[in-house]
Design an enzyme around this catalytic site. Structure first.
Site, mmCIF file in Angstrom:
data_model
loop_
_atom_site.group_PDB
_atom_site.id
_atom_site.type_symbol
_atom_site.label_atom_id
_atom_site.label_comp_id
_atom_site.label_asym_id
_atom_site.label_seq_id
_atom_site.Cartn_x
_atom_site.Cartn_y
_atom_site.Cartn_z
ATOM 1 N N HIS A 199 0.815 -1.203 0.000
ATOM 2 C CA HIS A 199 0.000 0.000 0.000
ATOM 3 C C HIS A 199 0.858 1.268 0.000
ATOM 4 O O HIS A 199 0.580 2.239 -0.714
ATOM 5 C CB HIS A 199 -0.926 -0.051 1.226
ATOM 6 N N GLU A 216 2.201 1.796 -3.390
ATOM 7 C CA GLU A 216 1.133 2.340 -4.249
ATOM 8 C C GLU A 216 1.077 3.867 -4.117
ATOM 9 O O GLU A 216 1.003 4.591 -5.105
ATOM 10 C CB GLU A 216 -0.207 1.711 -3.852
ATOM 11 N N HIS A 217 1.138 4.371 -2.893
ATOM 12 C CA HIS A 217 1.126 5.826 -2.701
ATOM 13 C C HIS A 217 2.332 6.475 -3.368
ATOM 14 O O HIS A 217 2.225 7.532 -3.979
ATOM 15 C CB HIS A 217 1.136 6.160 -1.198
ATOM 16 N N GLU A 277 -4.874 7.943 7.017
ATOM 17 C CA GLU A 277 -5.757 6.929 6.414
ATOM 18 C C GLU A 277 -6.053 5.826 7.437
ATOM 19 O O GLU A 277 -7.190 5.370 7.574
ATOM 20 C CB GLU A 277 -5.075 6.352 5.166
#
Lengths: 426, 430
Positions: free
Chosen positions: B65, B68-69, B141
């Protein structure tokens, strides 16, 4: 090819049909909307569709009706209640599989429409009332549904901001009404409301699918009963705030929820609407927009921040999830960005990005049957339905001066912050 | 039903590997305005144990994740979102259990979008400052999900069902694991898992397959890629019994939210077997507790469930579980009743008519899913991993019999294999 809705009133049925014929979907969509004024009877209107769904004269048992729908290849019949401007919209939605994807000779659409019609106009009635167990069950479910708003902190904060902003206006009423009134409703008083009021509300039918307009008209004509309707005109209230309100509440949460509410004075009916769409897009409608850039990418203050419009009421709201200590900084950034836009400090690049992104968004709506009906409904509610291409044309002709004008119509109304703390909201 | 099958077969996509090794899938949908692209690598949140040339590497939770950012950062300091916005397109990304996915949607500039996407995903640019800033965003998040009761109930349940399997970890990782991720880890993951040989690029919309293939080949042939690194993901040993029978957490909510989960007995199955297993569970759960079951309305009218009550099954080679739950007025009572309902079905058996109806319903929802390019792209990525075709969904559905359902019911849906997750409101006087 330009596709647009074709409309016709069916006066004796108290209905208006808006149909768009297209062969690109594998299912047919049909939505019946009963728009009613948001007022002190909101809980009655909210409860009704859920009670109607429980049983009809033909299918007194919910289970039998649901099973019949499942037999029709999982025909999806759903009811819900929404709020747009000062309207409460009671929504009955239907999605059926296209005959091309069913065994030869099968067509489930007519029966599905028949079942929807029965649900609307031929409910299960016992002793001048709805069935008591159904009413009680649905009352309890709806009361819990209202209470559960607090489970979704983002939506809860948004609704609280609206309540504070529009106190005394119909828009402050929650789409499901309130728990106290719900508790007071009986199977008889609800049925009375249905007969005297709800059954006389015009039905707005929106349909999208691989069928000729005349065929949909024919099916509606043969299934809907003849009936008299009363049309209501709902006045939109647009108050100018005297001064900005700041409301801070506490909840036992990890992340603070910030909502900033602005009055725009512009709705879908206004000539400035396209300019407002551009203004909102520039501010926070996209990941290339100012808020995402400034708050998330430049400063890492938030994971999400965006702005959106309530285009029937005429509001713009900014929503962000932030830490407590960044409240003032975030609010100042948002205000600073709006101020810059008011002064016309808008670059040709961001203008171009936003214009193209908005147009693209509108084009893409044409790829979703229910989105198509929802957008058209908003146009109809605002007495200003437009085709995608009309709206695109308007967006194309918006200039910086128009956006500045729209931004200058924004007035700060309420800043709401749900703050992480030790006390829980009720 | 032969003509139906023909209709579906006509709708299968064109699949081709281009010179860089990238698998390209092109799926024409005439009449659609949108052109949608999904660029996917089979590296997701659960893939955190990998073997490369006899060396076993542990990857921290949340690394997929995080990467991905960071893919969105560009050396020029330019913003990827702006590049897409400049042509009215949009892009985004998401990390799932088994994959990381980058997507775009455009109305008129497919060619530009293709190149933009290949260019930004096939380049990684990292700075220490950028990494630190992204950690702040990801921590926000994580905080957002901490307030999300359904999400909490779900992951608490997975932690109850599994001892070690990485499916029990939050996709974004934990605060500690995110803070521990550094440049070296991100680069390692990128170099290993983002090689075109491992990736799939799927494009859907009103498009010309030959032309699209040419564009992708053109882009890929201009690039040089290092040799593909051989790797395999290693399973994490997982005991047969569930980790714990109950999980409880308190949040500021109105009513308890519960998930009752059952772990499927592990048995080797691949490809079509996985698809069939998925269909069997979906049908079984729908018959027992779906909106067309007597049990559902019984529970509903007693206030034990509302219309948000749902059931689901999720399974791959290394795991499988089903979940039932939602908001309830009485967690303990609901748990008892669900178990009782299940036992009753075991005693009384299943009705063939119920199965036929459930099949029709599942078929309808499958067809409805074919309206959405996004749903299809996601479905394809999953099917592709399994070697399954669109028409298989139909053929497998036809094959399911009540005996299949009874078998899993008796084998898997037993109390000893269950775990119960409750997220409760704080007590009144707190």
């Amino acid at each position: 090819m330009e596709r647009s809705f074709f409309s016709q009133e069916i006066k004796e049925k108290g209905a208006i049909l808006h149909h768009l014929q297209t062969d690109k979907f594998r299912t047919n969509f049909l939505k019946c909307i009963m728009p009613v004024q948001l007022n002190n009877l909101a809980s009655y209107n909210a409860l009704l569709p859920f009670v109607l769904f429980r049983g009809t004269a033909r299918y007194p048992k919910t289970l039998d009706m649901v099973r019949r729908l499942e037999d029709l290849y999982g025909t999806d019949l759903a009811v819900d209640v929404r709020k747009r401007g000062e309207w409460q919209l009671v929504d009955f939605s239907l999605e059926t599989v296209n005959s091309a994807y069913l065994p030869p000779g099968q067509d489930v659409f007519p029966e599905a429409v028949q079942m929807l019609t029965q649900l609307l106009f031929n409910p299960l009635v016992l002793d001048d009332g709805f069935k008591k167990t159904y009413v009680n069950s649905e009352k309890r479910t709806l009361v819990e549904e209202i209470k559960s708003l607090k489970n979704n902190k983002m939506e809860y904060a948004m609704e609280r901001c609206f309540q504070e902003m529009c106190r005394g206006e119909p828009f402050a009423i929650y789409r499901y009404g309130d728990c106290a009134q719900l508790e007071s409703i009986t199977e008889k008083s609800l049925y009375e409301h249905y007969q005297n009021y709800f059954a006389r509300v015009p039905v707005y039918i929106f349909s999208v699918g691989d069928m000729e307009f005349s065929r949909v008209m024919e099916i509606i004509g043969s299934k809907f009963p003849d009936r008299q309707t009363d049309f209501q005109y709902v006045e939109n209230i647009n108050k100018k705030p005297d001064q900005e309100k700041v409301v801070v509440e506490e909840d036992t949460i990890s992340q603070g929820k910030l909502i900033m509410g602005y009055r725009t004075g512009i709705t879908r009916r206004s000539s400035e609407f396209a300019a407002l769409l551009m203004a909102n897009g520039l501010l926070g409608g996209f990941p290339h927009a100012r808020l995402f850039r400034q708050v998330r990418e430049e400063r890492g203050l938030a994971y999400y921040i965006f702005s959106s419009l309530e285009s029937t009421k005429g509001l713009l709201v900014v929503s962000a999830g932030i830490d407590d200590q960044n409240f003032h900084e975030t609010v100042e950034i948002v205000k600073g960005q709006i101020e810059e836009m008011k002064q016309g400090k808008i670059s040709p690049e961001e203008l171009g990005y936003t214009r193209k992104s908005l147009i693209s968004q509108l084009k893409i709506v044409e790829d979703d049957g229910f989105d198509l009906t929802s957008i058209h409904l908003l146009g109809v509610l605002n007495f200003n339905p437009k085709s995608t291409n009309q709206l695109i044309q308007e967006i194309n002709s918006v200039e910086i001066a128009d956006i500045v004008e729209a931004c200058n119509m924004l007035s700060e109304d309420t800043v709401y912050f749900l703050q992480p703390g030790t006390r829980e909201v009720i | 039903m032969a003509s139906l099958l023909e209709t579906l077969r006509k709708e299968e996509p064109v699949i081709k590997k281009v010179s860089s090794g990238l698998t390209t899938v092109i799926w024409p949908f005439p009449g659609f305005q949108k052109k949608y692209g999904l660029f996917s690598t089979p590296f997701g949140s659960t893939n955190n144990r990998v073997k490369i040339a006899d060396k076993i590497c542990e990857i921290p939770e949340g690394a997929a994740h995080f990467l991905e950012h960071k893919i969105f950062a560009e050396e020029t300091g330019e913003n990827v979102f702006n590049k897409f916005a400049a042509i009215g397109a949009s892009c985004n990304a998401f990390t799932s259990l088994h994959s990381t996915n980058y997507l775009f949607s455009t109305w008129e500039h497919l060619d530009v979008c293709l190149n933009l996407m290949l260019d930004f995903v096939q380049n990684l640019y990292l700075t220490e400052e950028g990494l630190e800033k992204e950690k702040k965003v990801i921590l926000q998040e994580i905080k957002m999900y901490r307030d999300h009761p359904e999400w909490r109930a779900f992951f608490n349940l997975l932690q109850g069902l599994y001892h070690n399997h990485p499916i029990r970890n939050d996709i974004a990782g934990t605060e500690e694991s995110v803070l521990s991720i550094d440049r070296e880890i991100i680069e390692f993951c990128y170099e290993t898992f983002y090689h075109p040989e491992n990736m799939v690029f799927i494009l859907l919309g009103d498009l010309d397959p030959a032309r699209v293939l040419e564009l992708i080949e053109d882009n890929q042939s201009r690039r040089k890629f290092p040799a593909d690194r051989e790797f395999s993901f290693l399973p994490v040993p997982e005991p047969e019994h569930v980790n714990r029978r109950e999980s409880r957490e308190y949040l500021s909510i109105s009513q308890p939210i519960v998930h009752l989960g059952f772990r499927a007995v592990e048995h080797p199955c691949t490809g079509l077997g996985l698809l069939k297993r998925e269909l069997i569970y979906a049908l079984l759960l729908d018959i027992i507790l779906g909106s067309g079951s007597p049990a559902f309305y019984e529970l509903y009218d007693e206030g034990l469930v509302d219309d948000g009550f749902s059931t689901s099954f999720s399974g791959e080679k290394s795991f499988g579980h089903m979940i039932m739950g939602g908001r309830t007025s009485n967690p303990e009572e609901l748990r008892k009743r669900l178990l009782k309902i299940i036992e009753k079905v075991k005693d009384e058996g299943l009705d063939i008519q119920d199965l036929e109806r459930a099949k029709k319903k599942l078929w309808g929802s499958f067809i409805s899913g074919l309206n959405s390019l996004e749903v299809l792209a996601g479905q394809f990525i999953k099917d592709c991993r399994r070697g399954v075709k669109l028409s298989h969904h139909f053929l497998q559905l036809e094959k399911v019999e009540t005996g299949d359902l009874m078998e899993v019911l008796e084998r898997d849906i037993v109390e000893e294999r269950s775990s119960f997750s409750i997220v409760e409101p704080f007590t009144e006087d707190e």
